[in-house]
Design a protein around this motif. Structure first.
Motif, PDB file in Angstrom:
ATOM      1  N   PRO A  77      28.226   7.785  34.704  1.00 22.72           N
ATOM      2  CA  PRO A  77      28.063   8.022  33.255  1.00 22.72           C
ATOM      3  C   PRO A  77      27.671   6.762  32.491  1.00 22.72           C
ATOM      4  CG  PRO A  77      30.375   8.264  33.918  1.00 22.72           C
ATOM      5  CD  PRO A  77      29.582   8.175  35.161  1.00 22.72           C
ATOM      6  N   GLN A  78      28.147   5.597  32.928  1.00 20.24           N
ATOM      7  CA  GLN A  78      27.746   4.351  32.276  1.00 20.24           C
ATOM      8  C   GLN A  78      26.250   4.113  32.454  1.00 20.24           C
ATOM      9  OE1 GLN A  78      30.191   1.215  33.866  1.00 20.24           O
ATOM     10  NE2 GLN A  78      32.017   1.823  32.706  1.00 20.24           N
ATOM     11  N   ALA A  79      25.746   4.396  33.661  1.00 23.62           N
ATOM     12  CA  ALA A  79      24.323   4.213  33.933  1.00 23.62           C
ATOM     13  C   ALA A  79      23.483   5.197  33.121  1.00 23.62           C
ATOM     14  CB  ALA A  79      24.054   4.399  35.427  1.00 23.62           C
ATOM     15  N   VAL A  80      23.963   6.432  32.990  1.00 21.91           N
ATOM     16  CA  VAL A  80      23.269   7.442  32.189  1.00 21.91           C
ATOM     17  C   VAL A  80      23.135   6.968  30.749  1.00 21.91           C
ATOM     18  CG1 VAL A  80      23.570   9.731  31.154  1.00 21.91           C
ATOM     19  CG2 VAL A  80      23.831   9.447  33.619  1.00 21.91           C
ATOM     20  N   GLU A  81      24.233   6.456  30.202  1.00 22.68           N
ATOM     21  CA  GLU A  81      24.212   5.961  28.826  1.00 22.68           C
ATOM     22  C   GLU A  81      23.264   4.767  28.692  1.00 22.68           C
ATOM     23  OE1 GLU A  81      27.326   4.442  25.352  1.00 22.68           O
ATOM     24  OE2 GLU A  81      28.062   5.051  27.334  1.00 22.68           O
ATOM     25  N   GLN A  82      23.309   3.868  29.663  1.00 20.98           N
ATOM     26  CA  GLN A  82      22.456   2.688  29.630  1.00 20.98           C
ATOM     27  C   GLN A  82      20.971   3.057  29.705  1.00 20.98           C
ATOM     28  OE1 GLN A  82      21.791  -1.049  32.598  1.00 20.98           O
ATOM     29  NE2 GLN A  82      23.924  -0.669  32.021  1.00 20.98           N
ATOM     30  N   ALA A  83      20.662   4.075  30.518  1.00 23.79           N
ATOM     31  CA  ALA A  83      19.266   4.484  30.685  1.00 23.79           C
ATOM     32  C   ALA A  83      18.784   5.366  29.536  1.00 23.79           C
ATOM     33  CB  ALA A  83      19.093   5.231  32.012  1.00 23.79           C
ATOM     34  N   GLY A  84      19.712   5.882  28.721  1.00 26.57           N
ATOM     35  CA  GLY A  84      19.332   6.712  27.584  1.00 26.57           C
ATOM     36  C   GLY A  84      18.784   8.070  27.970  1.00 26.57           C
ATOM     37  N   ILE A  85      19.332   8.666  29.033  1.00 24.24           N
ATOM     38  CA  ILE A  85      18.868   9.992  29.473  1.00 24.24           C
ATOM     39  C   ILE A  85      19.971  11.021  29.236  1.00 24.24           C
ATOM     40  CG2 ILE A  85      17.257   9.088  31.185  1.00 24.24           C
ATOM     41  CD1 ILE A  85      19.380   9.670  33.328  1.00 24.24           C
ATOM     42  N   GLU A  86      19.605  12.319  29.261  1.00 28.41           N
ATOM     43  CA  GLU A  86      20.559  13.411  29.075  1.00 28.41           C
ATOM     44  C   GLU A  86      20.465  14.380  30.254  1.00 28.41           C
ATOM     45  OE1 GLU A  86      21.253  15.057  25.021  1.00 28.41           O
ATOM     46  OE2 GLU A  86      19.381  14.021  24.549  1.00 28.41           O
ATOM     47  N   PRO A  87      21.240  14.139  31.301  1.00 24.89           N
ATOM     48  CA  PRO A  87      21.219  15.050  32.454  1.00 24.89           C
ATOM     49  C   PRO A  87      21.706  16.445  32.065  1.00 24.89           C
ATOM     50  CG  PRO A  87      22.267  12.964  33.032  1.00 24.89           C
ATOM     51  CD  PRO A  87      22.127  12.985  31.539  1.00 24.89           C
ATOM     52  N   VAL A  88      21.140  17.460  32.724  1.00 19.45           N
ATOM     53  CA  VAL A  88      21.550  18.842  32.455  1.00 19.45           C
ATOM     54  C   VAL A  88      22.125  19.503  33.708  1.00 19.45           C
ATOM     55  CG1 VAL A  88      19.927  19.169  30.557  1.00 19.45           C
ATOM     56  CG2 VAL A  88      19.199  19.681  32.901  1.00 19.45           C
ATOM     57  N   ASP A  89      22.305  18.701  34.766  1.00 16.61           N
ATOM     58  CA  ASP A  89      22.859  19.241  36.004  1.00 16.61           C
ATOM     59  C   ASP A  89      23.525  18.105  36.778  1.00 16.61           C
ATOM     60  OD1 ASP A  89      23.466  21.197  37.815  1.00 16.61           O
ATOM     61  OD2 ASP A  89      21.561  21.114  38.880  1.00 16.61           O
ATOM     62  N   GLN A  90      24.284  18.465  37.786  1.00 18.80           N
ATOM     63  CA  GLN A  90      24.925  17.452  38.624  1.00 18.80           C
ATOM     64  C   GLN A  90      23.865  16.664  39.395  1.00 18.80           C
ATOM     65  OE1 GLN A  90      28.231  16.646  38.718  1.00 18.80           O
ATOM     66  NE2 GLN A  90      28.361  18.082  37.001  1.00 18.80           N
ATOM     67  N   PRO A  91      24.063  15.342  39.575  1.00 22.01           N
ATOM     68  CA  PRO A  91      23.057  14.530  40.272  1.00 22.01           C
ATOM     69  C   PRO A  91      23.130  14.675  41.791  1.00 22.01           C
ATOM     70  CG  PRO A  91      24.932  13.170  39.684  1.00 22.01           C
ATOM     71  CD  PRO A  91      25.204  14.539  39.109  1.00 22.01           C
ATOM     72  N   GLU A  92      22.018  14.353  42.434  1.00 18.80           N
ATOM     73  CA  GLU A  92      22.000  14.234  43.898  1.00 18.80           C
ATOM     74  C   GLU A  92      22.084  12.739  44.207  1.00 18.80           C
ATOM     75  OE1 GLU A  92      18.367  16.027  45.176  1.00 18.80           O
ATOM     76  OE2 GLU A  92      18.734  17.869  44.036  1.00 18.80           O
ATOM     77  N   ILE A  93      23.197  12.332  44.825  1.00 19.28           N
ATOM     78  CA  ILE A  93      23.462  10.917  45.051  1.00 19.28           C
ATOM     79  C   ILE A  93      23.019  10.484  46.443  1.00 19.28           C
ATOM     80  CG2 ILE A  93      25.239   9.131  45.141  1.00 19.28           C
ATOM     81  CD1 ILE A  93      24.890  10.189  42.354  1.00 19.28           C
ATOM     82  N   ASP A  94      22.275   9.392  46.491  1.00 18.32           N
ATOM     83  CA  ASP A  94      21.891   8.761  47.753  1.00 18.32           C
ATOM     84  C   ASP A  94      22.316   7.292  47.698  1.00 18.32           C
ATOM     85  OD1 ASP A  94      20.466  10.926  49.119  1.00 18.32           O
ATOM     86  OD2 ASP A  94      19.013  10.735  47.497  1.00 18.32           O
ATOM     87  N   ILE A  95      22.995   6.836  48.767  1.00 16.43           N
ATOM     88  CA  ILE A  95      23.466   5.460  48.824  1.00 16.43           C
ATOM     89  C   ILE A  95      22.382   4.569  49.426  1.00 16.43           C
ATOM     90  CG2 ILE A  95      25.277   3.911  49.625  1.00 16.43           C
ATOM     91  CD1 ILE A  95      26.202   6.162  47.725  1.00 16.43           C
ATOM     92  N   ASP A  96      21.995   3.530  48.690  1.00 18.05           N
ATOM     93  CA  ASP A  96      20.993   2.572  49.180  1.00 18.05           C
ATOM     94  C   ASP A  96      21.636   1.363  49.851  1.00 18.05           C
ATOM     95  OD1 ASP A  96      18.795   3.982  48.487  1.00 18.05           O
ATOM     96  OD2 ASP A  96      17.912   2.471  47.164  1.00 18.05           O
ATOM     97  N   GLN A  97      22.727   0.902  49.282  1.00 17.40           N
ATOM     98  CA  GLN A  97      23.381  -0.281  49.845  1.00 17.40           C
ATOM     99  C   GLN A  97      24.881  -0.181  49.643  1.00 17.40           C
ATOM    100  OE1 GLN A  97      21.630  -4.391  49.708  1.00 17.40           O
ATOM    101  NE2 GLN A  97      23.339  -4.791  48.325  1.00 17.40           N
ATOM    102  N   LEU A  98      25.607  -0.300  50.741  1.00 18.79           N
ATOM    103  CA  LEU A  98      27.064  -0.194  50.704  1.00 18.79           C
ATOM    104  C   LEU A  98      27.614  -1.170  51.740  1.00 18.79           C
ATOM    105  CD1 LEU A  98      29.510   1.371  49.522  1.00 18.79           C
ATOM    106  CD2 LEU A  98      29.254   2.999  51.392  1.00 18.79           C
TER     107      LEU A  98
END
Length: 430
Positions: A77-98
């Motif tokens: 949610p912090q990233a969503v606010e920072q990017a200024g977007i309004e999601p309308v569904d749950q995201p599909e998460i992919d891990i790039d670096q862990l």
């Protein structure tokens, strides 16, 4: 934390999020404190295993999932606010670096609220429509009042007519074999209500009490139970009782029974006045709905399917609530109508799409016209609601605050003010 947004399709894109190694390290620490409580290692008391020993024995990777469970609900949610977007569904998460000691990087593929390019929404014309009250309207309302006062009377010697209630036994057979769910005893059915398979109720017309008959029908091709779809069935029916609605006479005595008036003419006059008020409200709704539809049609917008599906979910919930008020559930409804849930959802598809589109356009108009709702307007609405509920204003305010209803009320008021703006700027505005 860093977040960047890249649109890949019309209403979809990828949000790339980088959480610094320090924040990731803190999440690993929290994960360790949670996991170690249940770890048993020889030589150490339960929950007292040192971190280096734990990682050597189990690997730091064993903490990653718990660390993700801690990080993602906060970071996304912090990233969503920072990017200024309004999601309308749950995201599909992919891990790039862990990896311990490095930034945690993930990508979220999201569908966002679409952009709206407004067309003409001022100077719109509302087609004329007759909202006058006719004698037929008054007669129809009096007829409904009659029916509410009617009594079901047993028909001794007569035959079943459309509108009668019959109490009957029935059992269905296909190829001579009974099928599951095709039988009932002393079932009450209003003939002509179309509750049963097409053709069934029509064949009851003309039957007498205690008469038996074979009713032959064909299940619809799209019937929800595939084993029955398209098949011919024979129902052995026995009518036990026939009941018919007996209506009171429309006279002064009737007026006195159903109202505070002494004469039928006074009742008619009251009915006419109430119908005029009702028609006035219908005319207002017609104007507002027509203007919203026209403004939505004139806008350019690509509505994401997921937004329509969410709206259908809401409509299905409301539909089930209506069924419950009638004393039946969704499963019973599907059995009566032969429809499955997917067919009911499909019926809502068009209206759901229109509603989502209209809401998006109204939101865009409100932004364009700087429509705002102030605290005084909200307070006035709370007072109106308290009067309707016959509750104390402070009590209603507390209930709304506890349930997040004030924000919803504010949004509803904004929509109402936006539609008011369309009305005042229409060609038909007085």
């Amino acid at each position: 934390m860093k977040a960047s947004w890249e649109k890949t399709e019309k209403n979809r894109g990828v949000l790339t999020v980088e959480v610094d190694e320090e924040q990731f390290g803190e999440a690993l620490d929290q994960a360790f404190r949670k996991v170690v409580k249940n770890v048993n290692v020889p030589g150490f008391r339960k929950g007292k295993v040192p971190r280096p020993i734990f990682e050597k024995r189990f690997g730091v990777e064993s903490l990653y999932q718990d660390a993700l469970d801690i990080l993602l609900p906060e970071a996304y949610p912090q990233a969503v606010e920072q990017a200024g977007i309004e999601p309308v569904d749950q995201p599909e998460i992919d891990i790039d670096q862990l990896e311990k000691g490095k930034p945690f990087i993930f990508k979220a593929t999201v569908t966002v609220k679409p952009e709206v390019q407004l067309g003409q929404y001022k100077e719109l014309e509302i087609p004329e429509k007759d909202f006058s009250v006719s004698d037929e309207d008054i007669d129809a309302e009096l007829k409904r009042m009659q029916e509410r006062q009617g009594q079901l009377i047993a028909v001794e010697d007569g035959q079943v007519e459309k509108g009668d209630r019959v109490i009957m036994d029935f059992e269905g057979f296909i190829d001579g074999e009974p099928f599951e769910g095709g039988q009932a005893e002393r079932y009450t059915l209003e003939v002509g209500s179309n509750q049963f398979i097409p053709g069934f109720e029509d064949q009851l017309i003309g039957m007498k009490a205690e008469e038996e008959k074979d009713v032959v029908v064909t299940f619809p091709e799209e019937y929800q139970e595939e084993s029955l779809a398209g098949k011919e069935a024979t129902f052995k029916v026995k009518v036990h009782e026939i009941k018919r609605m007996e209506l009171p006479e429309l006279d002064d005595e009737f007026a006195q029974d159903v109202s505070e008036f002494d004469t039928l003419e006074e009742l008619k006059s009251d009915v006419e006045n109430k119908l005029k008020e009702q028609k006035k409200n219908e005319e207002e709704s017609y104007k507002r709905n027509t203007l919203v539809e026209k403004a939505a049609e004139n806008a350019e917008i690509e509505v994401p399917d997921v937004m329509v599906e969410h709206e259908i979910d809401h409509m299905m919930q409301h539909f089930q609530q209506q069924l419950q008020m009638q004393g039946i559930n969704l499963e019973q409804y599907t059995q009566f109508t032969g429809q499955d849930t997917s067919q009911i959802r499909e019926q809502f598809q068009e209206d759901a799409g229109k509603k989502v589109r209209a809401n998006l356009v109204l939101e865009a108009i409100a932004a364009e016209e700087n429509v705002e709702v102030n605290d005084e307007e909200v307070e006035e609405e709370v007072k109106k609601l308290a009067e309707q509920m016959e509750r104390d204003v402070e009590e209603v305010r507390r209930l709304l605050n506890a349930q997040g209803g004030v924000n919803q009320m504010k949004e509803e008021l904004k929509v109402r003010k936006t539609i008011d703006l369309l009305v005042s700027n229409s060609k038909n505005a007085a």
